[in-house]
Every structure is written in C-alpha cells, then in structure tokens.
Design a protein around this motif. Structure first.
Motif, PDB file in Angstrom:
ATOM      1  N   ASP A 112     -46.030 -15.492  48.865  1.00  0.00           N
ATOM      2  CA  ASP A 112     -44.626 -15.880  48.698  1.00  0.00           C
ATOM      3  C   ASP A 112     -43.720 -14.673  48.934  1.00  0.00           C
ATOM      4  N   ASN A 115     -42.758 -12.123  45.692  1.00  0.00           N
ATOM      5  CA  ASN A 115     -43.731 -11.405  44.872  1.00  0.00           C
ATOM      6  C   ASN A 115     -43.817  -9.934  45.272  1.00  0.00           C
ATOM      7  N   HIS A 228     -46.014 -11.652  40.065  1.00  0.00           N
ATOM      8  CA  HIS A 228     -45.183 -12.814  40.381  1.00  0.00           C
ATOM      9  C   HIS A 228     -43.732 -12.502  40.013  1.00  0.00           C
ATOM     10  N   THR A 229     -43.167 -11.531  40.725  1.00  0.00           N
ATOM     11  CA  THR A 229     -41.772 -11.170  40.461  1.00  0.00           C
ATOM     12  C   THR A 229     -40.853 -12.235  41.041  1.00  0.00           C
ATOM     13  N   ARG A 230     -39.648 -12.307  40.493  1.00  0.00           N
ATOM     14  CA  ARG A 230     -38.655 -13.237  41.014  1.00  0.00           C
ATOM     15  C   ARG A 230     -37.345 -12.482  41.117  1.00  0.00           C
TER      16      ARG A 230
HETATM   17 MN    MN Z   1     -41.621 -16.856  43.580  1.00  0.00          MN
END
Ligand code: MN
Ligand code: UDP
Length: 255
Positions: A112, A115, A228-230
C-alpha cells in the motif's frame, strides 16, 4: 539468482499522493531485482503518476483500474466497509498471469502507498518458497500484529491478532508475500468484494496456502520491518479560499 520482487501498489489521486509515491520509490530504489506494479484507482492513467514513474528510475508497470463507483455489498450489514484496493490488486494479478511464465522466479507483495517499508523486508522475501509471513507494526489496535513462531520448529503456531482473531489468516496485507509460482498455478485466486471487512488477506491466502505451510520470516517473526502508517490529510483551508479567488498556489507547479 534472486527472484524478482513484484510489489503491487494501489494508489489514488489526493494531495499527498506524490509525497507517498516519492517516499515509496526511494525505498524501493534500494532493492535490486525489484519490479513495481502501480495501479491507479482511476479509469485512465494520470499524467502525474505517468511522469512520476518515468522519472523514478525503477522498473515498473503502470496500470489503471477504477473501483466501481457504487459497489454495493451486504447492504444490510452495518459493519460493512467499502473494500479498498480490490479492483487494483486484481488488475495487477491479471497482469502477472498474462505476462509471466511458469519458469519466471518471483515473489509478489502487496505494498500500500502509505505504509513504511524497511529494505530488510525485501531481503527476507527472497527466501519465500510458498507464502512468507512476518510482523507488521502499528496495526489492528496493537504496536505489532504478528504470527507466533515456534523457535524449535520455525513453524507458525498461531497469531497474536486481537482484531477479528477468527479470520482464517489474521494478518494485514503488508504481513505476507506469495511466491509467483503459486499465483500462476492458482489462476483463479483473486481478491473479492464479497467478503467482510478485514477478510481480503484471508480471501486470497485461503485459495493458495494452508496455515501450516506459512513460512515465518524476520527472525522467526521477532523483527518489525514494515509499519502500517497512515498519512494525515493536510489542512488546505487557505488553499480552498485561494481556489475560489482563482489564485491557487500550485499554478504551473506539480505538488
Ligand atoms: Mn493504509
Ligand atoms: N486506495 C485506492 N483507492 C481508494 C482508497 C485507497 O486505490 O479509494 C489504495 C491506497 O492508496 C492504498 C490501498 O488502497 O494503497 C489501501 O488503502 P488505505 O491505505 O486507505 O487502507 P488502510 O490503511 O485503511 O488499510
């Protein structure tokens, strides 16, 4: 000979898109034998992403596959959440199946665009015979969501997930990669709109592997190499005013 790492990235247009893609691409430039499959959530490829990829220095494939606008699934289910990335990841799987041969050696990973990836993760992936798994930081309400790995047998003996722990494969999209051979052999394995939120990983994996066959990586799942950074959406309130006055800040400059 190292397998090619195929990283599949769904992406969509928004103010932070070029920043996200820049961060990703500059991690990926450190990985030899890397092939980036970027799939825009759009009917056609955008100029921004096209130019970005041309200048990236990476080996890449650029696709576009729009998410159907009013995709309705389980409309009576209050927990239903629109799945993200389904159309794009499936388009990439189709591309792999149409363009690669059974003798090509590769590993397929779903990356993604928001991330954070350590280059160490990609070295781990080179070992994968079927499906490799590893911890993911900052996801599922935990500091780390991970398979539990037996030190003696180096087998996955469970998962520490607390969010929907009854999933067949309770791990995040960033927590596994698949040997290309398995995806070519299991031609029909795809992501689906017809599953509950959080079940996309289980959907694809249960079509190609059993829990017992999972290969724990990252030192028996004791190391975190992906988070799983946002990304917080930027405050563009002043820009909104400028747009109304016809004086937006980014005339003639791509951000
Ligand atoms: Mn994401
Ligand atoms: N994405 C997309 N279209 C959308 C929303 C998301 O292509 O309408 C992409 C996004 O760029 C990312 C992936 O799908 O690469 C997963 O989305 P997101 O990071 O928002 O999911 P989450 O962090 O909630 O798992």
């Amino acid at each position: 000979v190292k397998p090619t790492i195929y990283a599949i990235t769904p992406t969509f247009s928004r103010p932070v898109q070029k920043a996200e893609l820049t961060r990703l691409s500059q991690t990926f430039l450190h990985v030899p034998n890397f092939h980036w499959i970027v799939v825009e959530d759009a009917a056609t490829k955008t100029t921004l992403v096209t130019r970005f990829l041309e200048e990236s220095g990476l080996i890449y494939t650029h696709l576009a596959a729009a998410t159907p606008p009013n995709y309705k699934l389980g409309r009576n289910d209050p927990n239903w959440k629109k799945p993200r990335g389904v159309e794009q990841r499936n388009a990439a799987l189709r591309w792999l199946r149409e363009n690669l041969k059974p003798t090509d050696r590769g590993v397929v990973f779903f990356a993604d665009d928001d991330n954070t990836y350590s280059i160490k993760l990609f070295h781990e992936m080179e070992k994968i015979q079927r499906v490799g798994v590893w911890p993911v930081g900052l996801v599922g309400g935990l500091m780390v969501e991970k398979p539990m790995c037996d030190n003696v047998t180096s087998k996955v003996i469970g998962f520490n997930a607390v969010w929907k722990p009854d999933r067949p494969f309770p791990l995040d999209m960033a927590g596994f990669a698949i040997n290309l051979r398995l995806l070519l052999e299991n031609k029909d394995a795809v992501f689906s709109y017809e599953v509950q939120g959080g079940y996309q990983e289980s959907e694809i994996l249960s079509q190609i592997v059993t829990r017992n066959e999972l290969e724990p990586l990252a030192d028996c799942c004791t190391k975190v190499y992906v988070w799983h950074t946002r990304t917080e959406p930027p405050q563009l309130n002043v820009e909104q005013l400028l747009i109304k006055k016809g004086k937006r800040s980014n005339v003639g400059i791509e951000v």
